[in-house]
Design a protein around this motif. Structure first.
Motif, PDB file in Angstrom:
ATOM      1  N   ASN A   1     -13.290  42.827  26.502  1.00  0.00           N
ATOM      2  CA  ASN A   1     -13.087  41.559  26.778  1.00  0.00           C
ATOM      3  C   ASN A   1     -12.498  40.723  25.609  1.00  0.00           C
ATOM      4  O   ASN A   1     -12.025  41.487  24.527  1.00  0.00           O
ATOM      5  CB  ASN A   1     -14.680  40.955  26.828  1.00  0.00           C
ATOM      6  N   GLU A   2     -12.133  39.480  25.531  1.00  0.00           N
ATOM      7  CA  GLU A   2     -11.317  38.966  24.565  1.00  0.00           C
ATOM      8  C   GLU A   2     -12.047  39.132  23.152  1.00  0.00           C
ATOM      9  O   GLU A   2     -11.161  39.360  22.165  1.00  0.00           O
ATOM     10  CB  GLU A   2     -11.135  37.632  24.748  1.00  0.00           C
ATOM     11  N   LEU A   3     -13.112  38.922  22.819  1.00  0.00           N
ATOM     12  CA  LEU A   3     -13.629  39.073  21.516  1.00  0.00           C
ATOM     13  C   LEU A   3     -13.620  40.497  20.908  1.00  0.00           C
ATOM     14  O   LEU A   3     -13.279  40.469  20.046  1.00  0.00           O
ATOM     15  CB  LEU A   3     -15.264  38.494  21.518  1.00  0.00           C
ATOM     16  N   ASP A   4     -13.831  41.318  21.838  1.00  0.00           N
ATOM     17  CA  ASP A   4     -13.871  42.768  21.285  1.00  0.00           C
ATOM     18  C   ASP A   4     -12.311  43.196  21.210  1.00  0.00           C
ATOM     19  O   ASP A   4     -12.216  43.770  19.963  1.00  0.00           O
ATOM     20  CB  ASP A   4     -14.296  43.493  22.578  1.00  0.00           C
TER      21      ASP A   4
ATOM     22  N   GLU B   1     -23.851  27.367  27.929  1.00  0.00           N
ATOM     23  CA  GLU B   1     -22.753  28.114  27.675  1.00  0.00           C
ATOM     24  C   GLU B   1     -22.403  28.032  26.257  1.00  0.00           C
ATOM     25  O   GLU B   1     -22.007  29.226  25.681  1.00  0.00           O
ATOM     26  CB  GLU B   1     -21.565  27.363  28.285  1.00  0.00           C
ATOM     27  N   LYS B   2     -22.403  27.078  25.540  1.00  0.00           N
ATOM     28  CA  LYS B   2     -22.414  26.945  24.125  1.00  0.00           C
ATOM     29  C   LYS B   2     -23.048  27.995  23.335  1.00  0.00           C
ATOM     30  O   LYS B   2     -22.785  28.654  22.504  1.00  0.00           O
ATOM     31  CB  LYS B   2     -22.738  25.520  23.514  1.00  0.00           C
ATOM     32  N   LYS B   3     -24.216  28.059  23.633  1.00  0.00           N
ATOM     33  CA  LYS B   3     -25.323  29.108  22.940  1.00  0.00           C
ATOM     34  C   LYS B   3     -24.928  30.304  23.214  1.00  0.00           C
ATOM     35  O   LYS B   3     -24.737  31.056  22.123  1.00  0.00           O
ATOM     36  CB  LYS B   3     -26.721  28.975  23.760  1.00  0.00           C
TER      37      LYS B   3
ATOM     38  N   ALA C   1     -22.187  35.100  20.884  1.00  0.00           N
ATOM     39  CA  ALA C   1     -21.032  36.130  21.045  1.00  0.00           C
ATOM     40  C   ALA C   1     -19.999  36.026  19.852  1.00  0.00           C
ATOM     41  O   ALA C   1     -19.314  37.047  19.365  1.00  0.00           O
ATOM     42  CB  ALA C   1     -20.380  36.272  22.581  1.00  0.00           C
ATOM     43  N   ILE C   2     -19.245  34.752  19.775  1.00  0.00           N
ATOM     44  CA  ILE C   2     -18.064  34.639  18.698  1.00  0.00           C
ATOM     45  C   ILE C   2     -18.983  34.979  17.365  1.00  0.00           C
ATOM     46  O   ILE C   2     -18.188  35.694  16.575  1.00  0.00           O
ATOM     47  CB  ILE C   2     -17.796  33.143  18.604  1.00  0.00           C
TER      48      ILE C   2
ATOM     49  N   GLN D   1     -19.158  38.464  12.574  1.00  0.00           N
ATOM     50  CA  GLN D   1     -20.066  39.525  11.649  1.00  0.00           C
ATOM     51  C   GLN D   1     -19.150  40.741  11.551  1.00  0.00           C
ATOM     52  O   GLN D   1     -19.101  41.456  10.660  1.00  0.00           O
ATOM     53  CB  GLN D   1     -21.154  39.396  11.982  1.00  0.00           C
ATOM     54  N   ALA D   2     -18.611  41.344  12.773  1.00  0.00           N
ATOM     55  CA  ALA D   2     -18.243  42.573  12.835  1.00  0.00           C
ATOM     56  C   ALA D   2     -16.850  42.582  11.751  1.00  0.00           C
ATOM     57  O   ALA D   2     -16.554  43.493  11.323  1.00  0.00           O
ATOM     58  CB  ALA D   2     -17.815  42.772  14.384  1.00  0.00           C
TER      59      ALA D   2
END
Ligand code: PHE
Length: 351
Positions: free
Chosen positions: A2-5, A52-54, A59-60, A65-66
């Protein structure tokens, strides 16, 4: 992925590629800085619904943090590398041999000077010191050597670009004899009160060692050399006393009674009669040769007068000897210049 990864992945790669702390901070800005990709994603959440915000926010945050963890790791790695490089650059090789500090020693001429002072002190002589830049009056005129007197040409003198009160240039003293007059003046001043109270002024018995200068340079002459003046004035000090004192000095200095002295008639304006003192070793490598070591004589009445003393009451002798010469004889050195070259290979031998 996914995009975040994939963002986290490219952040890790960017951090790993950063070779310096500055590179690393630039890379960080591209992800978590004001216009960084994570920051942009956060801004984009405004349009989402509450649920959805939650999930999206959580996730963001995880991605952020990563990225921050990766950043901290890389910062530490770069700091460690820098420290290692510094330690390596400044490494001490403790197996190298130490640099030996050689013990210093007294210059051979200084040894002679000390010896001369010790011997004459033991005979009751004071030790005096005086200026090397001297007035014309002290160097010559006071010593019965007036301007234009032919005896002035006995010494090729260095003159200094400073004129005295008499309008005559100062000189680098060509001998220590000016100390005769200087010391007598000091002596009179020192005992003035006692003399006024009727006490007899003590006799003058002094040596004045120091540097002297002449326009002269070869194996046995240096433009700077040393002399030691001697002066003994009292009510009945004679040439006989000079012989005794100087003979005693030479035998003590060279630690030998096997030594002959010769007083050879000579001329100095400031002594009458005058004599050159020669010594002769009876044994050893220099045996049989007469070697000149001093000029001497009975102090001229005109000089005694210039000292401020009555020549009817004060008579005695003076001498001027060459400590450099004595040093050469004592240690068997044949070139005077060696003393003033400062070559440690030569000087080391006298330690
Ligand atoms: N001043 C003389 C010289 O330099 C030596 C000397 C000193 C002679 C004292 C007589 C008395 O040659």
């Amino acid at each position: 992925m996914n995009e975040l990864d994939s963002i986290v992945d490219s952040a890790r790669q960017a951090f790993a590629a950063a070779a310096t702390p500055a590179d690393l901070e630039n890379a960080k800005a591209r992800f978590t800085g004001k216009a960084g990709r994570i920051t942009e994603l956060m801004k984009g959440m405004g349009a989402l619904g509450v649920d959805e915000k939650k999930t999206r926010g959580a996730a963001i945050n995880l991605a952020k943090q990563a990225i921050e963890a990766a950043l901290a790791d890389r910062r530490q790695a770069l700091a460690d590398a820098e420290l290692q490089a510094q330690l390596k650059a400044e490494a001490l090789d403790v197996s190298l041999p130490g640099r030996l500090r050689e013990p210093g020693g007294l210059h051979p001429v200084s040894r002679t000077m000390e010896r001369i002072e010790l011997i004459f002190s033991s005979m009751g002589f004071d030790v005096a010191d005086g200026p090397e830049i001297e007035s014309d009056w002290h160097s010559f005129t006071s010593l019965n050597n007036p301007p234009n007197h032919p005896a002035r040409s006995m010494q090729d003198t260095f003159y200094v670009d400073i004129k005295g009160d008499d309008g005559v240039a100062y000189n680098l003293r060509p001998h220590t004899s000016p100390m005769q007059v200087r010391y007598a003046h000091q002596h009179i001043k020192k005992h003035a009160d006692a003399a006024r109270a009727g006490a007899a002024m003590p006799e003058i018995r002094v040596i004045a060692p120091g540097r002297t200068y002449r326009v002269d340079s070869d194996a046995t002459h240096s433009p700077m050399f040393h002399q030691c003046e001697g002066l003994w004035l009292g009510d009945n000090v004679s040439f006989k006393d000079l012989k005794v004192v100087f003979t005693d000095f030479c035998r003590t200095f060279f630690e030998s009674n096997d030594l002959a002295l010769r007083f050879r008639p000579s001329f100095f304006p400031f002594t009458e009669p005058s004599a050159e003192i020669d010594i002769q070793f009876q044994s050893g490598p220099l045996a049989g040769r007469w070697l000149e070591v001093a000029g001497s004589g009975q102090v001229h009445p005109a000089v005694v007068r210039n000292m401020g003393l009555d020549p009817e009451k004060y008579i005695g002798f003076a001498f001027g000897m060459g400590p450099d010469r004595l040093t050469m004889l004592r240690y068997g050195v044949d070139d005077l210049r060696l003393f003033f070259d400062g070559d440690v290979r030569f000087l080391r031998q006298f330690r």
